[in-house]
Design a protein around this motif. Structure first.
Motif, PDB file in Angstrom:
ATOM      1  N   ASP A  61       0.826  -1.213   0.000  1.00 45.12           N
ATOM      2  CA  ASP A  61       0.000   0.000   0.000  1.00 45.12           C
ATOM      3  C   ASP A  61       0.859   1.263   0.000  1.00 45.12           C
ATOM      4  O   ASP A  61       0.613   2.202  -0.766  1.00 45.12           O
ATOM      5  N   SER A  65       1.262   4.036  -3.200  1.00 41.54           N
ATOM      6  CA  SER A  65       1.081   5.479  -3.001  1.00 41.54           C
ATOM      7  C   SER A  65       2.326   6.244  -3.436  1.00 41.54           C
ATOM      8  O   SER A  65       2.243   7.301  -4.079  1.00 41.54           O
ATOM      9  N   GLU A  66       3.482   5.685  -3.126  1.00 42.52           N
ATOM     10  CA  GLU A  66       4.743   6.320  -3.506  1.00 42.52           C
ATOM     11  C   GLU A  66       4.917   6.330  -5.022  1.00 42.52           C
ATOM     12  O   GLU A  66       5.400   7.310  -5.605  1.00 42.52           O
ATOM     13  N   ASP A  68       2.450   6.321  -7.222  1.00 35.71           N
ATOM     14  CA  ASP A  68       1.518   7.323  -7.745  1.00 35.71           C
ATOM     15  C   ASP A  68       2.192   8.694  -7.792  1.00 35.71           C
ATOM     16  O   ASP A  68       2.114   9.416  -8.795  1.00 35.71           O
ATOM     17  N   LYS A  79      -0.311  14.783  -7.474  1.00 38.27           N
ATOM     18  CA  LYS A  79      -0.795  13.423  -7.275  1.00 38.27           C
ATOM     19  C   LYS A  79      -2.310  13.359  -7.449  1.00 38.27           C
ATOM     20  O   LYS A  79      -2.850  12.402  -8.017  1.00 38.27           O
ATOM     21  N   GLN A  83      -4.056  10.683 -10.066  1.00 43.44           N
ATOM     22  CA  GLN A  83      -4.675   9.459  -9.551  1.00 43.44           C
ATOM     23  C   GLN A  83      -5.936   8.999 -10.279  1.00 43.44           C
ATOM     24  O   GLN A  83      -6.126   7.793 -10.458  1.00 43.44           O
ATOM     25  N   HIS A  88      -4.076   0.200 -10.564  1.00 48.56           N
ATOM     26  CA  HIS A  88      -3.112  -0.454  -9.690  1.00 48.56           C
ATOM     27  C   HIS A  88      -3.393  -1.947  -9.670  1.00 48.56           C
ATOM     28  O   HIS A  88      -4.551  -2.359  -9.572  1.00 48.56           O
TER      29      HIS A  88
END
Length: 451
Positions: A61, A65-66, A68, A79, A83, A88
């Protein structure tokens, strides 16, 4: 460690965003160097219709996020802006996705051939940047093999048109001259494929124009076409009935002003631009000029409708191939949990067998070479037969994701983590002795080795 994917493609992002996100070969290299700070292994697939990052990470997780944020930073976007266009995948889903991409199942034009080469290139670039390890290397190789099988064993790439071929058909659909003049702008693979799909048709006049004249001349010679230098662009627009644009330039190369000037010299002849480049070669404003039509890569889907049924009929066969290749990869992936203990178990068994053989031969006294060979072969066969079923079952449990537990149990039961030179632990000298024994015991009386 988990394989993850973060990406965008023609389904999730407009052509405007895709051309903004497209990376040049140099840009891919720079991005890979930056990516190494975020992942254990990584690969970037950048084409006109997708930008995808495949990575091996810890903490899924947080890593997603990193990644993205990494995607957004590539082109100075926030970001939050990026998004909504990203997808993903993790684990099996990420593995299956890459295989579907390589097989052409995820392409804008189903089964198009270029994507397999692009996956191969992406893997090569990641290798050159020392960003691939055993996990992604094996996955990429398996996906490439799956893509080759799909095209060789099914009709997924037959009855099809690539983006280039679709562009050529679209150009012909919008010219009305009996012997149309088609100008090909660019000399790369996309331009070459479009030109080749036209070259075999009777009554079409082709011209090749490229910023590097020698490349235009090379393509023209291959196609029996005429060559135009870059400064002849306006002359080429006056001559052409349709223009297929695929230059690979990082910016627009055909602007409304030059098209306006050329139209004034064309005696009301219509002109069609088919822009298959990303970023686009043709300024959007040219479509406001009377007599001018402009199409870009998002307009190509309508061209391939007539062949869709043929391609779709091959999908079940391709998916069966991908499932086979996915199973092979996943079995290898999970077998890594038991491979070390299998090797240790075999070393332990060979050590025990060797000690027993040595004791038996010592008790027999002065024995000839034939007797020594027979005893060694007997021990070798016993080791193989005794370990075969446990090895198969260990690998089977690994495929069911139980490998770690069973590997630990075997290690504990047989004391494979012992730290002495007793069976199960080897010194360099002992390892050499075991290798000699294995070779000797595998050799038969005719000097050949068993399979």
């Amino acid at each position: 460690m988990t394989i993850v994917l973060v990406g965008l493609n023609h389904r999730t992002a407009s052509v405007e965003l895709r051309e903004k996100m497209a990376l040049t070969p140099y840009g891919v290299g720079v991005a890979l160097d930056q990516l190494r700070d975020h992942v254990q292994e990584g690969m970037i697939l950048s084409t006109c219709n997708r930008l995808e990052i495949y990575a091996l990470v810890e903490g899924v997780d947080a890593a997603l996020s990193e990644l993205d944020a990494f995607m957004a930073d590539l082109h100075d976007m926030s970001k939050d802006q990026m998004q909504p266009h990203l997808y993903h995948k993790r684990g099996q889903d990420a593995i299956r996705h890459l295989m579907r991409v390589a097989a052409g199942l995820d392409s804008m034009i189903l089964g198009e051939p270029q994507i397999l080469g692009q996956v191969t290139q992406a893997f090569g670039e990641a290798q050159a940047s020392s960003l691939t390890g055993p996990i992604l290397s094996n996955l990429a190789a398996r996906a490439i093999h799956a893509g080759k099988r799909a095209r060789a064993e099914t009709e997924i790439s037959r009855y099809t048109t690539s983006v280039s071929h679709a562009g050529a058909i679209l150009a012909l659909d919008h010219v009305h001259a009996e012997s149309p003049n088609i100008l090909i702008m660019g000399a790369g693979e996309m331009a070459r494929l479009a030109a080749k799909s036209l070259a075999h048709r009777d009554g079409i006049n082709l011209a090749c124009l490229n910023r590097t004249l020698s490349r235009a001349q090379s393509l023209a010679q291959e196609l029996d076409a005429i060559t135009m230098d870059w400064h002849q662009l306006e002359e080429g627009l006056v001559w052409a009935d349709a223009v297929i644009c695929a230059t690979g330039a990082p910016h627009t190369v055909i602007h409304a002003d030059i098209v306006q000037r050329s139209q004034a010299q064309r005696a009301d002849r219509p002109l069609a631009f088919v822009d298959i480049a990303v970023p686009r070669d043709v300024e959007v404003a040219v479509e406001d000029i009377p007599g001018v039509l402009r199409f870009d890569i998002d307009d190509l889907n309508s061209i391939v409708d007539s062949n869709t049924a043929h391609r779709e009929s091959a999908i079940p066969q391709v998916e069966a191939i991908l499932e086979e290749e996915n199973s092979i990869y996943y079995e290898w992936y999970h077998s890594r949990a038991v491979t070390p203990v299998i090797k240790d178990l075999r070393r332990w068994a060979v050590d025990v067998a060797q000690m027993e053989v040595d004791q038996a031969l010592n008790k027999l006294g002065d024995v000839d070479d034939h007797t020594t060979e027979v005893v060694n072969r007997l021990a070798h066969r016993l080791v193989n037969k005794l370990l075969h079923k446990p090895t198969v079952r260990l690998r089977g449990q690994a495929a069911e994701s139980n490998g770690h537990c069973y590997a630990q149990a075997v290690s504990d039961l047989f004391g494979l983590d012992a730290s002495s030179t007793q069976p199960g632990v080897q010194t360099d000298q002992h390892d050499h002795h075991v290798r000699e024994w294995v070779q000797a015991s595998a050799q038969n009386g005719n000097g050949h080795y068993e399979e």
